[in-house]
Design an enzyme around this catalytic site. Structure first.
Site, PDB file in Angstrom:
ATOM      1  N   GLU A 153     -45.251  71.228 -30.627  1.00  0.00           N
ATOM      2  CA  GLU A 153     -44.040  72.041 -30.779  1.00  0.00           C
ATOM      3  C   GLU A 153     -43.306  72.192 -29.454  1.00  0.00           C
ATOM      4  O   GLU A 153     -43.935  72.421 -28.417  1.00  0.00           O
ATOM      5  CB  GLU A 153     -44.429  73.421 -31.315  1.00  0.00           C
ATOM      6  CG  GLU A 153     -43.260  74.355 -31.544  1.00  0.00           C
ATOM      7  CD  GLU A 153     -43.683  75.623 -32.273  1.00  0.00           C
ATOM      8  OE1 GLU A 153     -43.016  76.660 -32.077  1.00  0.00           O
ATOM      9  OE2 GLU A 153     -44.680  75.598 -33.033  1.00  0.00           O
ATOM     10  N   HIS A 157     -40.114  78.944 -38.659  1.00  0.00           N
ATOM     11  CA  HIS A 157     -40.602  79.739 -37.530  1.00  0.00           C
ATOM     12  C   HIS A 157     -40.583  81.211 -37.926  1.00  0.00           C
ATOM     13  O   HIS A 157     -39.564  81.721 -38.380  1.00  0.00           O
ATOM     14  CB  HIS A 157     -39.681  79.489 -36.330  1.00  0.00           C
ATOM     15  CG  HIS A 157     -40.074  80.214 -35.087  1.00  0.00           C
ATOM     16  ND1 HIS A 157     -39.460  81.369 -34.674  1.00  0.00           N
ATOM     17  CD2 HIS A 157     -41.006  79.940 -34.144  1.00  0.00           C
ATOM     18  CE1 HIS A 157     -39.990  81.766 -33.535  1.00  0.00           C
ATOM     19  NE2 HIS A 157     -40.933  80.919 -33.183  1.00  0.00           N
ATOM     20  N   HIS A 192     -44.013  75.272 -25.967  1.00  0.00           N
ATOM     21  CA  HIS A 192     -43.226  76.503 -25.747  1.00  0.00           C
ATOM     22  C   HIS A 192     -42.063  76.296 -24.782  1.00  0.00           C
ATOM     23  O   HIS A 192     -41.574  77.253 -24.180  1.00  0.00           O
ATOM     24  CB  HIS A 192     -44.147  77.623 -25.239  1.00  0.00           C
ATOM     25  CG  HIS A 192     -43.790  78.992 -25.728  1.00  0.00           C
ATOM     26  ND1 HIS A 192     -43.250  79.953 -24.923  1.00  0.00           N
ATOM     27  CD2 HIS A 192     -43.897  79.544 -26.957  1.00  0.00           C
ATOM     28  CE1 HIS A 192     -43.041  81.059 -25.618  1.00  0.00           C
ATOM     29  NE2 HIS A 192     -43.435  80.834 -26.867  1.00  0.00           N
TER      30      HIS A 192
END
Length: 382
Positions: A209, A285, A185
């Site tokens: 990610e 996304h 994140h």
């Protein structure tokens, strides 16, 4: 056919919907949003409407080019997200006008369905093992979770061990063969990303990610060398020109453009084609609403390198309303065996419940992401 009006709806839990009307009675829907900046994007859509009203909505490529190039300043989250939602609505109109799903207008589908994953845990990962087990019981074959809470540039091994304990608990709960994505994140800086990625190597992650923020692309080859897990990023990049740098620098295995941020269907299709030329996968996304998901699935249908799709059903942000609340036919997103079917109805393939959208827009929202601070009082990445 001419565009007559653009109307935005700020709706819970944190979304912005757009309806584009025409003089032939056909309307198209889009979802232009920057999470936490819904009213800002609505203002940008309103400004773009000055040019769009009176134009033929079927001339999508030209309208996109004018919106992007015609204002001198270009790119960035606000403009590109406004363009994205408008672009989705224009494709919806064109598909409805021709009686075809958008994917048929983009060359036809290469797949009938795509694998999806479920979010588990919240902003601060907790009780993720139970949530992972529940997701698998609902038929999901992959899950994603936040990796960590606040993390300093150089932090303690206590925090590293907490990350490892959370991941181990999930693996113990669902086994080694359920896909597990771990989202840093952008909370982790390069010194700790190196430590974490090395320690996470045994857990057979589906991907890591945003191991670092996209401002630090030059770090990616170094990070890729310390971990066997595929590296994914892209939600905070907004155009093919942003992604050009990612592909040129290397180190990324999965691009994650958001079709509600990265210029819509028109631009995201081009980003996916660029990625395919580098043998890089696509995992769009989409922790957003049903219009955004429908647009994503039309792209998944035609992008050969798309392999999995994010979706927001049951995500921790969806407190006041959830993904299926705003569509007339809740079966349109048919989850089965860890996959979702590509909608085949005209346009984006969904029917928006306009009465309910109007009702919830009267409530609106002012969602903001939390502001976190480290123990020393300095602001932390969320």
């Amino acid at each position: 056919m001419k565009i007559t009006r653009l109307t935005t709806f700020v709706v819970p839990p944190r979304w912005l919907f757009l309806r584009v009307d025409t003089d032939e009675g056909i309307c198209g829907w889009g979802e232009p949003i920057v999470e936490g900046r819904a009213h800002t994007i609505a203002a940008a859509v309103d400004e773009l409407s000055d040019y769009l009203v009176g134009k033929d909505p079927r001339h999508i490529e030209d309208l996109w080019s004018v919106m992007y190039r015609g204002g001198f300043y270009r790119g960035g989250p606000v403009l590109m997200s406004a363009i994205a939602g408008i672009d989705q609505a224009l494709w919806d109109i064109k598909g409805k006008h021709l009686g075809q799903p958008v994917h048929a207008l983009l060359g036809g589908p290469v797949r009938e369905r795509i694998r999806v994953y479920s979010w588990i845990g919240g902003d601060r990962p907790a009780d993720t093992a139970r949530a992972a087990k529940e997701a698998v019981a609902r038929g999901f074959t992959a899950v994603k979770m936040n990796a960590t809470e606040e993390m300093q540039y150089v932090d303690t091994y206590e925090k590293v061990e907490q990350v490892l304990a959370n991941v181990q608990a999930v693996r113990d709960a669902v086994g080694a063969h359920v896909g597990l994505g771990l989202d840093f994140h952008g909370r982790v800086h390069k010194p700790m990303a190196k430590v974490l990625m090395r320690e996470l190597a045994p857990y057979k992650l589906m991907f890591i990610e945003e191991p670092v923020l996209s401002e630090h692309l030059e770090a990616l080859p170094e990070l890729a060398a310390v971990s066997p897990a595929p590296i994914a990023l892209g939600e905070r990049l907004y155009s093919r020109y942003d992604f050009k740098r990612v592909l040129a620098i290397g180190g990324v295995d999965i691009l994650q453009p958001d079709p509600s941020h990265a210029g819509g269907i028109t631009e995201t299709r081009k980003i996916a084609a660029m990625a395919e030329a580098y043998d890089v996968a696509i995992a769009l996304h989409c922790p957003l609403g049903p219009i955004a998901l429908a647009a994503n699935l039309q792209l998944d249908a035609v992008c050969h390198n798309a392999f999995i799709q994010e979706q927001s059903l049951g995500i921790h942000y969806n407190a006041a309303n959830d993904l299926l609340d705003y569509v007339s036919d809740r079966s349109v997103f048919a989850y089965q065996d860890g996959f979702v079917a590509i909608p085949n109805g005209p346009g984006l393939g969904i029917e928006v419940n306009e009465a309910y959208v109007a009702e919830r827009a009267s409530a609106g929202h002012r969602w903001r992401n939390p502001v976190w601070r480290h123990a020393d009082g300095s602001v932390a990445e969320w």
